[in-house]
Design an enzyme around this catalytic site. Sequence first.
Site, PDB file in Angstrom:
ATOM      1  N   ASP A 105       0.804  -1.231   0.000  1.00 59.65           N
ATOM      2  CA  ASP A 105       0.000   0.000   0.000  1.00 59.65           C
ATOM      3  C   ASP A 105       0.835   1.278   0.000  1.00 59.65           C
ATOM      4  OD1 ASP A 105       0.829   0.309   2.733  1.00 59.65           O
ATOM      5  OD2 ASP A 105      -0.884  -0.872   3.409  1.00 59.65           O
ATOM      6  N   HIS A 120       7.053  -7.285  -1.255  1.00 65.26           N
ATOM      7  CA  HIS A 120       6.114  -7.799  -2.256  1.00 65.26           C
ATOM      8  C   HIS A 120       5.772  -6.774  -3.339  1.00 65.26           C
ATOM      9  CE1 HIS A 120       4.682 -10.853   0.999  1.00 65.26           C
ATOM     10  NE2 HIS A 120       5.723 -11.294   0.344  1.00 65.26           N
ATOM     11  N   CYS A 149      -2.507  -0.530 -21.633  1.00 64.82           N
ATOM     12  CA  CYS A 149      -1.456   0.474 -21.870  1.00 64.82           C
ATOM     13  C   CYS A 149      -1.702   1.093 -23.252  1.00 64.82           C
ATOM     14  CB  CYS A 149      -0.130  -0.278 -21.833  1.00 64.82           C
ATOM     15  SG  CYS A 149       1.305   0.603 -22.399  1.00 64.82           S
ATOM     16  N   CYS A 151       0.161   0.979 -25.651  1.00 67.45           N
ATOM     17  CA  CYS A 151       0.671   0.050 -26.676  1.00 67.45           C
ATOM     18  C   CYS A 151      -0.309  -1.097 -26.938  1.00 67.45           C
ATOM     19  CB  CYS A 151       2.031  -0.514 -26.265  1.00 67.45           C
ATOM     20  SG  CYS A 151       1.939  -1.927 -25.146  1.00 67.45           S
ATOM     21  N   ASN A 214       0.394  -7.292  17.858  1.00 66.16           N
ATOM     22  CA  ASN A 214      -0.694  -7.926  17.107  1.00 66.16           C
ATOM     23  C   ASN A 214      -1.827  -8.207  18.096  1.00 66.16           C
ATOM     24  OD1 ASN A 214      -2.249  -9.866  15.521  1.00 66.16           O
ATOM     25  ND2 ASN A 214      -0.403 -10.186  14.306  1.00 66.16           N
ATOM     26  N   ALA A 233      -2.079  -2.096  16.533  1.00 62.35           N
ATOM     27  CA  ALA A 233      -0.844  -1.336  16.312  1.00 62.35           C
ATOM     28  C   ALA A 233      -1.054   0.164  16.495  1.00 62.35           C
ATOM     29  CB  ALA A 233      -0.305  -1.629  14.911  1.00 62.35           C
TER      30      ALA A 233
HETATM   31  P1  NAD Z   1      -2.289 -11.317   7.077  1.00 60.70           P
HETATM   32  O1  NAD Z   1      -3.459 -10.774   6.364  1.00 60.70           O
HETATM   33  O2  NAD Z   1      -1.915 -12.734   6.869  1.00 60.70           O
HETATM   34  O3  NAD Z   1      -2.453 -11.123   8.657  1.00 60.70           O
HETATM   35  C1  NAD Z   1      -2.824  -9.908   9.230  1.00 60.70           C
HETATM   36  C2  NAD Z   1      -2.373  -9.897  10.671  1.00 60.70           C
HETATM   37  O4  NAD Z   1      -2.657  -8.599  11.204  1.00 60.70           O
HETATM   38  C3  NAD Z   1      -3.117 -10.900  11.579  1.00 60.70           C
HETATM   39  O5  NAD Z   1      -2.167 -11.605  12.357  1.00 60.70           O
HETATM   40  C4  NAD Z   1      -4.026 -10.013  12.447  1.00 60.70           C
HETATM   41  O6  NAD Z   1      -4.215 -10.551  13.754  1.00 60.70           O
HETATM   42  C5  NAD Z   1      -3.207  -8.728  12.493  1.00 60.70           C
HETATM   43  N1  NAD Z   1      -3.992  -7.507  12.766  1.00 60.70           N
HETATM   44  C6  NAD Z   1      -5.289  -7.238  12.498  1.00 60.70           C
HETATM   45  N2  NAD Z   1      -5.616  -6.000  12.901  1.00 60.70           N
HETATM   46  C7  NAD Z   1      -4.477  -5.457  13.443  1.00 60.70           C
HETATM   47  C8  NAD Z   1      -4.179  -4.200  14.034  1.00 60.70           C
HETATM   48  N3  NAD Z   1      -5.103  -3.228  14.162  1.00 60.70           N
HETATM   49  N4  NAD Z   1      -2.919  -3.992  14.488  1.00 60.70           N
HETATM   50  C9  NAD Z   1      -1.971  -4.964  14.378  1.00 60.70           C
HETATM   51  N5  NAD Z   1      -2.210  -6.168  13.824  1.00 60.70           N
HETATM   52  C10 NAD Z   1      -3.454  -6.410  13.369  1.00 60.70           C
HETATM   53  O7  NAD Z   1      -1.112 -10.324   6.735  1.00 60.70           O
HETATM   54  P2  NAD Z   1       0.373 -10.602   6.335  1.00 60.70           P
HETATM   55  O8  NAD Z   1       1.025 -11.425   7.382  1.00 60.70           O
HETATM   56  O9  NAD Z   1       0.935  -9.283   5.999  1.00 60.70           O
HETATM   57  O10 NAD Z   1       0.322 -11.480   5.005  1.00 60.70           O
HETATM   58  C11 NAD Z   1      -0.569 -11.226   3.950  1.00 60.70           C
HETATM   59  C12 NAD Z   1       0.042 -10.787   2.610  1.00 60.70           C
HETATM   60  O11 NAD Z   1      -0.967 -10.070   1.953  1.00 60.70           O
HETATM   61  C13 NAD Z   1       1.164  -9.809   2.751  1.00 60.70           C
HETATM   62  O12 NAD Z   1       2.291 -10.440   2.359  1.00 60.70           O
HETATM   63  C14 NAD Z   1       0.825  -8.622   1.841  1.00 60.70           C
HETATM   64  O13 NAD Z   1       1.616  -8.658   0.665  1.00 60.70           O
HETATM   65  C15 NAD Z   1      -0.577  -8.834   1.411  1.00 60.70           C
HETATM   66  N6  NAD Z   1      -1.545  -7.804   1.854  1.00 60.70           N
HETATM   67  C16 NAD Z   1      -1.174  -6.481   1.889  1.00 60.70           C
HETATM   68  C17 NAD Z   1      -2.080  -5.531   2.301  1.00 60.70           C
HETATM   69  C18 NAD Z   1      -1.627  -4.081   2.324  1.00 60.70           C
HETATM   70  O14 NAD Z   1      -0.766  -3.703   1.533  1.00 60.70           O
HETATM   71  N7  NAD Z   1      -2.147  -3.262   3.225  1.00 60.70           N
HETATM   72  C19 NAD Z   1      -3.362  -5.879   2.702  1.00 60.70           C
HETATM   73  C20 NAD Z   1      -3.725  -7.249   2.637  1.00 60.70           C
HETATM   74  C21 NAD Z   1      -2.787  -8.189   2.230  1.00 60.70           C
HETATM   75 ZN    ZN Z   2       2.630  -1.166 -23.087  1.00 62.29          ZN
END
Ligand code: NAD
Ligand code: ZN
Length: 251
Positions: A105, A120, A149, A151, A214, A233
Amino acid sequence: MSDLIERAADILAKAKYTVALTGAGISVESGIPPFRGKGGLWEKIDPMKYAHIDAFLEDPETVWDVLIKNMKMVLDKARPNPAHTSLVDLERLGLLKTVITQNVDGLHQVAGNQDVIEFHGNFAWQRCQTCDQVIATADVDLTHIPPHCSCGGILRPDCIFFGEMIPPEALHRSQQVSAACDVMLVIGTSAMVQPAATMPFIAKDNGAVVVEINPEPTPLTNHISNLPLLGDAGTVLPRLVAAVEQRRDAS
Ligand code: NAD
Ligand code: ZN
């Protein structure tokens, strides 16, 4: 909990090299749903059907329609929350050196952290599958799905799907900083996605203290993490930073 935050602050205030590993949970309070856990995206859609590279290559229209279009609408609006800004505060205090993020994000950079390893990739950009041209996701027109795109090639997010390789430079640097740190903050990750989930093991093997933030226990809790701070968090991190600042002011 207060006691655990005080203990974590004692350790952080004396640390020489702190690294944070963040996951989807740190952005939940910015309105971005995580994949796993309560309210997670995987309760609604099947990841292997929509988030795997084979699914995208076979049927980009459906993957854009079910997954990417919705991600764009959520991420276009998302802004950093107090958890992100706390990590900027820790960097300004000279404590936090690097953020390794699994998130796509871009909110750590928007908040102001200087050294962010994007494990990622970043959804803020779309890349043409044919000519590799990159355009901002915010500028993508959703009238025609999948978007193309100039192209004629199909656009894809500049982040990785399941089944794709971690950018080698990001993996290498993450392993390096994880081995070098004396404190690792593990924030909002279910620690289920490999190889990101190995970083706390590398840190611990090299003598670092692992502090986990967490609301739910994870496979790391009380096993790899020495100090589990159970809570959101956006609440826990500002309290931790305030406790560290008190120690800094007093010394
Ligand atoms: P996950 O979705 O597997 O797990 C989310 C974790 O966050 C859980 O353990 C949950 O208990 C915890 N959580 C929920 N609310 C919270 C809060 N307010 N404060 C702190 N913790 C909280 O996430 P992951 O381990 O990052 O793996 C999922 C993959 O999905 C990532 O590798 C990522 O690339 C992708 N992803 C990214 C986004 C983003 O960019 N915001 C969103 C969804 C998934
Ligand atoms: Zn292109």
